[in-house]
Design a protein around this motif. Sequence first.
Motif, mmCIF file in Angstrom:
data_model
loop_
_atom_site.group_PDB
_atom_site.id
_atom_site.type_symbol
_atom_site.label_atom_id
_atom_site.label_comp_id
_atom_site.label_asym_id
_atom_site.label_seq_id
_atom_site.Cartn_x
_atom_site.Cartn_y
_atom_site.Cartn_z
ATOM 1 N N ALA A 97 11.008 14.721 35.585
ATOM 2 C CA ALA A 97 11.305 13.398 34.769
ATOM 3 C C ALA A 97 11.932 13.865 33.620
ATOM 4 N N PHE A 98 13.122 12.677 33.045
ATOM 5 C CA PHE A 98 13.738 13.034 31.995
ATOM 6 C C PHE A 98 13.017 13.344 30.796
ATOM 7 N N LYS A 99 11.527 12.704 30.797
ATOM 8 C CA LYS A 99 10.862 12.657 29.755
ATOM 9 C C LYS A 99 10.414 14.075 29.397
ATOM 10 N N ASP A 100 10.674 15.066 30.285
ATOM 11 C CA ASP A 100 10.514 16.532 29.975
ATOM 12 C C ASP A 100 11.355 17.116 28.608
ATOM 13 N N GLY A 129 1.679 6.809 33.830
ATOM 14 C CA GLY A 129 2.447 7.347 34.754
ATOM 15 C C GLY A 129 2.983 8.667 34.227
ATOM 16 N N ASP A 130 4.444 8.519 33.938
ATOM 17 C CA ASP A 130 5.178 9.982 33.468
ATOM 18 C C ASP A 130 5.042 10.298 32.347
ATOM 19 N N THR A 131 4.633 9.647 31.270
ATOM 20 C CA THR A 131 4.454 10.340 30.069
ATOM 21 C C THR A 131 3.340 11.313 30.000
ATOM 22 N N VAL A 235 22.597 3.657 32.028
ATOM 23 C CA VAL A 235 21.240 4.129 31.649
ATOM 24 C C VAL A 235 20.370 3.304 32.220
ATOM 25 N N PRO A 236 19.484 3.862 33.007
ATOM 26 C CA PRO A 236 18.062 2.884 33.290
ATOM 27 C C PRO A 236 17.353 2.806 32.429
ATOM 28 N N SER A 237 16.821 1.801 32.036
ATOM 29 C CA SER A 237 16.172 1.415 30.684
ATOM 30 C C SER A 237 14.931 0.631 30.856
ATOM 31 N N GLY A 238 14.154 1.176 29.837
ATOM 32 C CA GLY A 238 12.688 0.656 29.837
ATOM 33 C C GLY A 238 12.489 0.374 28.281
ATOM 34 N N ASN A 239 11.984 1.266 27.724
ATOM 35 C CA ASN A 239 11.534 1.067 26.213
ATOM 36 C C ASN A 239 12.872 1.476 25.564
ATOM 37 N N LEU A 240 14.040 1.825 26.031
ATOM 38 C CA LEU A 240 15.296 2.098 25.522
ATOM 39 C C LEU A 240 15.477 3.156 24.732
ATOM 40 N N GLY A 241 14.501 4.258 24.579
ATOM 41 C CA GLY A 241 14.638 5.508 23.931
ATOM 42 C C GLY A 241 15.816 6.367 24.519
ATOM 43 N N ASN A 242 16.048 6.213 25.906
ATOM 44 C CA ASN A 242 17.061 7.073 26.334
ATOM 45 C C ASN A 242 18.313 6.466 26.053
ATOM 46 N N LEU A 243 18.634 5.187 26.102
ATOM 47 C CA LEU A 243 19.711 4.369 25.652
ATOM 48 C C LEU A 243 20.190 4.717 24.179
ATOM 49 N N ASN A 289 8.792 1.440 38.168
ATOM 50 C CA ASN A 289 7.677 0.877 37.066
ATOM 51 C C ASN A 289 7.746 1.574 35.862
ATOM 52 N N ALA A 290 8.355 2.776 35.539
ATOM 53 C CA ALA A 290 8.357 3.149 34.424
ATOM 54 C C ALA A 290 9.690 2.351 33.416
ATOM 55 N N MET A 291 10.191 1.307 34.167
ATOM 56 C CA MET A 291 10.978 0.480 33.163
ATOM 57 C C MET A 291 10.314 -0.911 33.178
ATOM 58 N N ASP A 292 9.008 -0.977 33.543
ATOM 59 C CA ASP A 292 8.330 -2.206 33.398
ATOM 60 C C ASP A 292 8.009 -2.510 32.048
ATOM 61 N N PRO A 343 13.887 5.272 42.304
ATOM 62 C CA PRO A 343 14.182 3.827 42.572
ATOM 63 C C PRO A 343 14.786 3.620 40.754
ATOM 64 N N HIS A 344 14.410 4.325 40.014
ATOM 65 C CA HIS A 344 14.840 4.169 38.458
ATOM 66 C C HIS A 344 16.420 4.276 38.726
ATOM 67 N N THR A 345 16.931 5.624 39.171
ATOM 68 C CA THR A 345 18.293 5.835 39.166
ATOM 69 C C THR A 345 19.002 4.757 40.054
ATOM 70 N N SER A 366 20.198 10.081 35.844
ATOM 71 C CA SER A 366 19.054 9.965 36.983
ATOM 72 C C SER A 366 17.882 10.457 36.375
ATOM 73 N N THR A 367 16.917 9.509 36.041
ATOM 74 C CA THR A 367 15.607 9.935 35.133
ATOM 75 C C THR A 367 14.634 10.365 35.856
ATOM 76 N N ALA A 368 14.420 10.530 37.353
ATOM 77 C CA ALA A 368 13.266 10.958 37.835
ATOM 78 C C ALA A 368 13.862 11.657 39.177
ATOM 79 N N HIS A 369 13.203 12.682 39.606
ATOM 80 C CA HIS A 369 13.204 12.999 41.265
ATOM 81 C C HIS A 369 12.573 12.233 42.025
HETATM 82 C C1 PLP Z 1 10.605 6.541 30.834
HETATM 83 C C2 PLP Z 1 11.450 6.274 32.021
HETATM 84 C C3 PLP Z 1 12.658 5.282 31.977
HETATM 85 C C4 PLP Z 1 13.089 4.698 30.802
HETATM 86 O O1 PLP Z 1 13.182 5.187 29.860
HETATM 87 P P1 PLP Z 1 13.272 4.331 28.311
HETATM 88 O O2 PLP Z 1 13.670 5.377 27.396
HETATM 89 O O3 PLP Z 1 11.960 3.984 28.040
HETATM 90 O O4 PLP Z 1 14.188 3.464 28.364
HETATM 91 C C5 PLP Z 1 13.637 5.180 33.149
HETATM 92 N N1 PLP Z 1 13.235 6.083 34.248
HETATM 93 C C6 PLP Z 1 12.177 6.890 34.198
HETATM 94 C C7 PLP Z 1 11.942 7.799 35.562
HETATM 95 C C8 PLP Z 1 11.303 7.103 33.410
HETATM 96 O O5 PLP Z 1 10.147 7.945 33.366
#
Ligand code: PLP
Length: 420
Positions: A97-100, A129-131, A235-243, A289-292, A343-345, A366-369
Amino acid sequence: MTRYVSTRGSDTVSLREAVLQGMSPQGGLYVPTQIPTVDWPPSDGSVAEWIAPSLFPSLEPDVARRIAKDACDFPFPLVQLDDSSFILELFHGPTHAFKDVGARFMANLVSLFATGSGGEITVLVATSGDTGGAVANAFSGRSGTRVVAVFPLMGVSETQRRQMTTLGGNVEAVAVEGTFDDCQRMVKACFSDSSLSARHGLTSANSINVARLLPQTVYYLEAARRFREPVHFVVPSGNLGNLCAGLIASEGGMPHAGFTAAFNRNHGVADLLQGGSFETRDSIRTLSNAMDVGDPSNLERIQWLYKSYDALRVDVGGDWVSDEETLRAIANVHRRHRYVMDPHTAVAYAVAQRKHVGGAPVVILSTAHPAKFPEVVEDAICEPVSMPDTILSARHRNELMSVIPPDLGRLKELLDGGPR
Ligand SMILES: *Cc1c(COP(=O)(O)O)cnc(C)c1O
């Protein structure tokens, strides 16, 4: 010298305090007093090592480069789909996951600070989940640190659970017979217990930490360097850290042709970017769901960066898609390009298809495999998704976890019991 200031205050703290506190005691999120400057174009060689001394100017440049080298020791491949669309794969780290990226930078910094202070630092993290996996893996085996990952027993996938339960050593997994909200509540209560917190050097590792945010600029810079012309990032976004990391790179001097934030049905920020106002909402469960996220915390940082929503809308567009459109995007791309998206990508791809972003090349993050979400992906492509070796091998490793009821006292006992 760069310090860190809360989005809501004026007192500044050091990098060490900003990283170990996570959130400012005044409320608000830490931001650097000076945005890291990007002297475009980057030199040849590692972008991470080139930018690290500007990202963390209070570190010795050699230390910053060493940390960057360790944290970004995996590639960010760019896959071309058609004339103008590219997928930037951010999932080649240890937990796919990109969180790495952010988690590994943070683990290096915390370990550095732990060594400096002599005391052990305990990273307590509630995860759905991923965190948890990314943080556990990043800290695994790092001296002076202990990780306690708290997750809902029935609320994470098997792969996600194994990423926390099979490491052992300084990583402890605590499964709660309850919901993610129970986990979150118990963890928050531990942080507000000042004596417990001091005893263990408790720190959180959630995505608002500056140590996780700033390093995410690295892959934007790396992608931008590969093109002769400015590119548009989706940018697939949830908590907006990536953006937010992309916008920091932009503010620092990285050329670009705009950003699009892509959302699922949790689309309050898409409405805001399209000219509406923002309202906090309860999160809705979706396939991505990581973007919920109904109330994205990094919106506060983005507001701080841009001062006005009108200024923000010049650089950043936003849109959202449903689960049905997400599944259709996975199926279409698989059929047309033999490429499998998670699904996030897919949310980002579907939004990119819909928007006209001008003539610039479009880079979809693309944020996850896809193998992290096999049920959803296989549903869409009607064939098995290939599993990376690291996921397969974790299936044969022993799991170790404590299972507790949603009871704060039990979590505190586990913390006081010390590492196994
Ligand atoms: C955390 C996560 C996101 C959302 O990233 P944010 O920085 O929270 O916007 C998107 N895709 C995946 C797979 C994630 O784990």
